[in-house]
Design a protein around this motif. Structure first.
Motif, PDB file in Angstrom:
ATOM      1  N   VAL A 189       7.318   3.650  -1.070  1.00  0.00           N
ATOM      2  CA  VAL A 189       6.040   3.289  -0.954  1.00  0.00           C
ATOM      3  C   VAL A 189       6.120   1.897  -0.013  1.00  0.00           C
ATOM      4  CG1 VAL A 189       4.563   1.989  -2.581  1.00  0.00           C
ATOM      5  CG2 VAL A 189       5.967   3.885  -3.384  1.00  0.00           C
ATOM      6  N   GLY A 190       7.137   1.056  -0.108  1.00  0.00           N
ATOM      7  CA  GLY A 190       6.990  -0.235   0.737  1.00  0.00           C
ATOM      8  C   GLY A 190       7.696  -1.275   0.152  1.00  0.00           C
ATOM      9  N   GLY A 191       7.685  -2.494   0.679  1.00  0.00           N
ATOM     10  CA  GLY A 191       8.218  -3.678   0.251  1.00  0.00           C
ATOM     11  C   GLY A 191       7.410  -4.466  -0.706  1.00  0.00           C
ATOM     12  N   SER A 192       7.720  -5.719  -1.125  1.00  0.00           N
ATOM     13  CA  SER A 192       6.887  -6.442  -1.889  1.00  0.00           C
ATOM     14  C   SER A 192       5.414  -6.852  -1.305  1.00  0.00           C
ATOM     15  CB  SER A 192       7.551  -8.105  -2.352  1.00  0.00           C
ATOM     16  OG  SER A 192       7.612  -8.546  -1.034  1.00  0.00           O
ATOM     17  N   ASP A 193       5.312  -7.148  -0.079  1.00  0.00           N
ATOM     18  CA  ASP A 193       3.993  -7.358   0.403  1.00  0.00           C
ATOM     19  C   ASP A 193       2.997  -6.171   0.146  1.00  0.00           C
ATOM     20  OD1 ASP A 193       4.728  -9.929   1.353  1.00  0.00           O
ATOM     21  OD2 ASP A 193       4.834  -9.279   3.290  1.00  0.00           O
ATOM     22  N   ILE A 194       3.587  -5.166   0.603  1.00  0.00           N
ATOM     23  CA  ILE A 194       2.964  -3.746   0.307  1.00  0.00           C
ATOM     24  C   ILE A 194       2.805  -3.395  -1.009  1.00  0.00           C
ATOM     25  CG2 ILE A 194       2.805  -1.073   0.714  1.00  0.00           C
ATOM     26  CD1 ILE A 194       4.267  -1.632   3.195  1.00  0.00           C
ATOM     27  N   MET A 195       3.401  -3.735  -1.956  1.00  0.00           N
ATOM     28  CA  MET A 195       3.358  -3.712  -3.207  1.00  0.00           C
ATOM     29  C   MET A 195       2.274  -4.257  -4.023  1.00  0.00           C
ATOM     30  SD  MET A 195       7.488  -3.465  -4.883  1.00  0.00           S
ATOM     31  CE  MET A 195       6.894  -3.385  -6.500  1.00  0.00           C
ATOM     32  N   ASN A 196       2.183  -5.752  -3.482  1.00  0.00           N
ATOM     33  CA  ASN A 196       1.158  -6.740  -3.901  1.00  0.00           C
ATOM     34  C   ASN A 196      -0.085  -6.056  -3.632  1.00  0.00           C
ATOM     35  OD1 ASN A 196       1.085  -9.152  -5.225  1.00  0.00           O
ATOM     36  ND2 ASN A 196       0.689 -10.164  -3.392  1.00  0.00           N
ATOM     37  N   GLU A 197      -0.310  -5.866  -2.279  1.00  0.00           N
ATOM     38  CA  GLU A 197      -1.475  -5.485  -1.953  1.00  0.00           C
ATOM     39  C   GLU A 197      -1.944  -4.230  -2.484  1.00  0.00           C
ATOM     40  OE1 GLU A 197      -1.447  -4.528   2.592  1.00  0.00           O
ATOM     41  OE2 GLU A 197      -0.597  -6.330   2.536  1.00  0.00           O
ATOM     42  N   MET A 198      -0.981  -3.321  -2.958  1.00  0.00           N
ATOM     43  CA  MET A 198      -1.513  -1.883  -3.759  1.00  0.00           C
ATOM     44  C   MET A 198      -1.843  -2.280  -5.223  1.00  0.00           C
ATOM     45  SD  MET A 198       1.190   0.790  -1.997  1.00  0.00           S
ATOM     46  CE  MET A 198       0.644   2.078  -3.425  1.00  0.00           C
ATOM     47  N   PHE A 199      -0.900  -3.426  -5.655  1.00  0.00           N
ATOM     48  CA  PHE A 199      -1.436  -3.740  -7.025  1.00  0.00           C
ATOM     49  C   PHE A 199      -2.625  -4.328  -7.061  1.00  0.00           C
ATOM     50  CE2 PHE A 199      -0.851  -7.275 -10.291  1.00  0.00           C
ATOM     51  CZ  PHE A 199      -0.681  -6.562 -11.321  1.00  0.00           C
ATOM     52  N   GLU A 200      -2.981  -5.209  -6.270  1.00  0.00           N
ATOM     53  CA  GLU A 200      -4.529  -6.041  -6.327  1.00  0.00           C
ATOM     54  C   GLU A 200      -5.324  -5.011  -6.237  1.00  0.00           C
ATOM     55  OE1 GLU A 200      -4.180  -9.359  -3.638  1.00  0.00           O
ATOM     56  OE2 GLU A 200      -2.683 -10.260  -4.742  1.00  0.00           O
TER      57      GLU A 200
ATOM     58  N   GLN B  66      -1.022   1.094  -9.640  1.00  0.00           N
ATOM     59  CA  GLN B  66      -1.194   1.400 -11.144  1.00  0.00           C
ATOM     60  C   GLN B  66      -1.428   2.942 -11.108  1.00  0.00           C
ATOM     61  OE1 GLN B  66      -2.379  -1.328  -9.522  1.00  0.00           O
ATOM     62  NE2 GLN B  66      -2.909  -2.841 -10.875  1.00  0.00           N
ATOM     63  N   SER B  67      -2.265   3.265 -10.106  1.00  0.00           N
ATOM     64  CA  SER B  67      -2.700   4.789 -10.320  1.00  0.00           C
ATOM     65  C   SER B  67      -1.606   5.531  -9.809  1.00  0.00           C
ATOM     66  CB  SER B  67      -3.755   5.070  -9.191  1.00  0.00           C
ATOM     67  OG  SER B  67      -4.673   4.497  -9.496  1.00  0.00           O
ATOM     68  N   LEU B  68      -0.790   5.156  -8.815  1.00  0.00           N
ATOM     69  CA  LEU B  68       0.340   5.860  -8.282  1.00  0.00           C
ATOM     70  C   LEU B  68       1.651   6.087  -9.563  1.00  0.00           C
ATOM     71  CD1 LEU B  68       1.833   7.104  -5.834  1.00  0.00           C
ATOM     72  CD2 LEU B  68       2.834   4.986  -5.444  1.00  0.00           C
ATOM     73  N   LEU B  69       1.796   4.962 -10.174  1.00  0.00           N
ATOM     74  CA  LEU B  69       2.641   4.791 -10.980  1.00  0.00           C
ATOM     75  C   LEU B  69       2.334   5.604 -12.457  1.00  0.00           C
ATOM     76  CD1 LEU B  69       3.681   1.099 -10.868  1.00  0.00           C
ATOM     77  CD2 LEU B  69       5.086   3.170 -10.029  1.00  0.00           C
ATOM     78  N   LYS B  70       1.079   5.905 -12.566  1.00  0.00           N
ATOM     79  CA  LYS B  70       0.640   6.732 -13.800  1.00  0.00           C
ATOM     80  C   LYS B  70       0.550   8.272 -13.467  1.00  0.00           C
ATOM     81  CE  LYS B  70      -1.806   2.904 -16.119  1.00  0.00           C
ATOM     82  NZ  LYS B  70      -2.793   1.781 -15.769  1.00  0.00           N
TER      83      LYS B  70
END
Length: 103
Positions: free
Chosen positions: A82-93, A98-102
């Motif tokens: 998926v990526g690192g923390s910056d990408i995770m943060n953007e995807m989270f916002e 959330q959609s990917l994890l569900k």
């Protein structure tokens, strides 16, 4: 493929959510790793498999080669990088994480 590459591949494909990080979920050893764990918890993910790259230099180097990504942490969901923390943060916002994890 080296032994460490095989181990990484097996780890990310056999577990739904894997985070390669510095430290552990309980005691992150860097701010980015800590943020990554917080984001996953905010998404309601309890069954995170975390791999502490500080415990094994081969894994620390191997994961960078495996993903062709230079930094830690690295998140894998269902075997996909998926990526690192910056990408995770953007995807989270954006709600994308959330959609990917569900899914």
């Amino acid at each position: 493929m080296s032994d460490v590459q095989t181990w990484i591949k097996d780890t990310v494909t056999q577990n739904p959510v894997v985070l390669f990080m510095k430290g552990t979920a309980q005691f992150p050893q860097c701010g980015f790793s800590g943020r990554a764990v917080q984001i996953l918890k905010a998404c309601g993910v309890d069954n995170i498999v975390t791999i502490n790259v500080l415990e094994d230099q081969e894994v620390r180097q191997g994961i960078k080669e495996f993903s062709n990504w230079p930094t830690i942490p690295q998140l894998y969901v269902k075997g996909e990088f998926v990526g690192g923390s910056d990408i995770m943060n953007e995807m989270f916002e954006s709600g994308e994480l959330q959609s990917l994890l569900k899914a």
